[in-house]
Design an enzyme around this catalytic site. Structure first.
Site, PDB file in Angstrom:
ATOM      1  N   LEU A  48      20.511 -38.646 -17.589  1.00 36.65           N
ATOM      2  CA  LEU A  48      20.284 -37.602 -18.007  1.00 36.65           C
ATOM      3  C   LEU A  48      19.137 -37.348 -18.891  1.00 36.65           C
ATOM      4  O   LEU A  48      19.338 -38.145 -19.972  1.00 36.65           O
ATOM      5  CB  LEU A  48      21.175 -36.445 -18.483  1.00 36.65           C
ATOM      6  N   ASP A  49      18.080 -36.785 -18.754  1.00 37.01           N
ATOM      7  CA  ASP A  49      16.882 -36.670 -19.810  1.00 37.01           C
ATOM      8  C   ASP A  49      17.344 -36.412 -21.371  1.00 37.01           C
ATOM      9  O   ASP A  49      18.327 -35.463 -21.138  1.00 37.01           O
ATOM     10  CB  ASP A  49      15.609 -35.850 -19.303  1.00 37.01           C
ATOM     11  N   PRO A  50      16.907 -36.683 -22.269  1.00 34.61           N
ATOM     12  CA  PRO A  50      17.335 -36.265 -23.679  1.00 34.61           C
ATOM     13  C   PRO A  50      17.270 -34.695 -23.604  1.00 34.61           C
ATOM     14  O   PRO A  50      18.291 -34.187 -24.227  1.00 34.61           O
ATOM     15  CB  PRO A  50      16.352 -36.844 -24.575  1.00 34.61           C
TER      16      PRO A  50
END
EC number: 5.4.99.25
Length: 301
Positions: A48-50
């Site tokens: 998951l992207d930050p």
């Protein structure tokens, strides 16, 4: 001199369905959960992207062998599109590279969504982890190099408009592996004759794991080690979308050594592309069935 006792890592196995917080990388989340459980081994099923929140399945111990099955599962995302600007990263983190005064109305947006259902071709964002000649695309992009990523097929089962406003619209998409929601927002904007980028992204499901299963880091930190262990989902939870075959003691002994076994009894499958076998509720192996024989792909301890 540091006299603090060394933390003992445990051979514990199972799943932690984490509600990943905003502004934390998936690697940081895995490290935190691994530390909280004093686990010897940990990994995650799908980055998951930050800036994204939501379901990050974290595998401990033997569950790490089930990561490919969970990672390949169906995903559900809720996301907001901010209308009027395109960015370098296709989300709110990047610099604005194009603008538009066009703001789509609800009817126009709902009319184009069917174009994005089914197997479609999608061009990934240049700021992605995909590799080009051995280099990550985002590393090349940050270095100022021209990144040319070719469109590739992805599967989208459904996309629905949840809420619509003049500046932002919220949607929910059910999709397969490899889908970039940032690209979806960008492409929807372009089809509507405007620009758009993702301003909010939440993953609500990955394979068998959903929001209702999720725990936050704060919740885990408030518990004792024994209480955390009690909340672990079993290794088999990662296979709930796959057929299960229960073995007898003789078959189980053979599979533990990686051997193929003939499946007997009424209703035994003759052919399966993917399945898992168990004995007394414990996962023994994943594999496939061919001509009535189960053949191991990955054996579990």
């Amino acid at each position: 001199m540091n006299d603090k006792p060394k933390r003992i890592k445990r051979p514990i196995s199972g799943w932690v369905v984490l509600d990943k917080p905003f502004n934390m990388t998936s690697t940081q989340a895995v490290g935190k959960v691994r530390w909280l459980f004093s686990a010897a081994k940990a990994g995650h099923a799908g980055t998951l992207d930050p800036l994204a929140t939501g379901i990050l399945p974290i595998a401990l111990g033997e569950a790490t062998k089930a990561v490919p099955q969970v990672q390949d599962g169906t995903k559900i995302y809720r996301f907001a599109i901010k209308w009027g600007s395109a960015t370098t990263t296709d989300d709110a983190e990047g610099e604005v590279v194009a603008s538009s005064d066009v703001r789509p109305d609800r009817a126009a947006l709902e009319a184009v969504l069917p174009q994005f259902v089914g197997t479609i071709m999608q061009r990934p964002p240049i700021f992605s982890a995909l590799k080009i000649d051995g280099e990550r695309a985002y590393d090349l992009a940050r270095a100022g190099e021209v990144v040319d990523l070719q469109p590739r097929p992805i599967d989208i089962d459904a996309i629905e408009l949840i809420e619509h406003g003049s500046e932002t619209s919220t949607l929910e998409v059910t999709c397969g592996k490899g889908t970039y929601v940032r690209s979806l927002a960008r492409d929807i904007g372009e089809v509507l004759g405007t620009r758009g980028h993702v301003s909010l992204l939440h993953r609500a499901a990955v394979g068998p794991f959903h929001d209702q299963d999720a725990l936050t880091i704060d919740q885990l930190e408030a518990l004792s080690l024994e209480q955390r262990d009690a909340l672990l989902k079993p290794v088999a939870a990662g296979f709930s979308d796959l057929p299960e075959i229960r073995l007898d003691p003789q078959q189980a002994a053979a599979v533990r050594h990686g051997n193929a076994v003939l499946l007997t009894g009424a209703g035994s499958p003759v052919s399966l592309d993917e399945c898992w076998v168990s004995f007394k509720g414990e996962v023994l192996a994943t594999g496939w069935v061919e001509f009535g024989q189960f053949k191991c792909r990955r054996v579990f301890n």
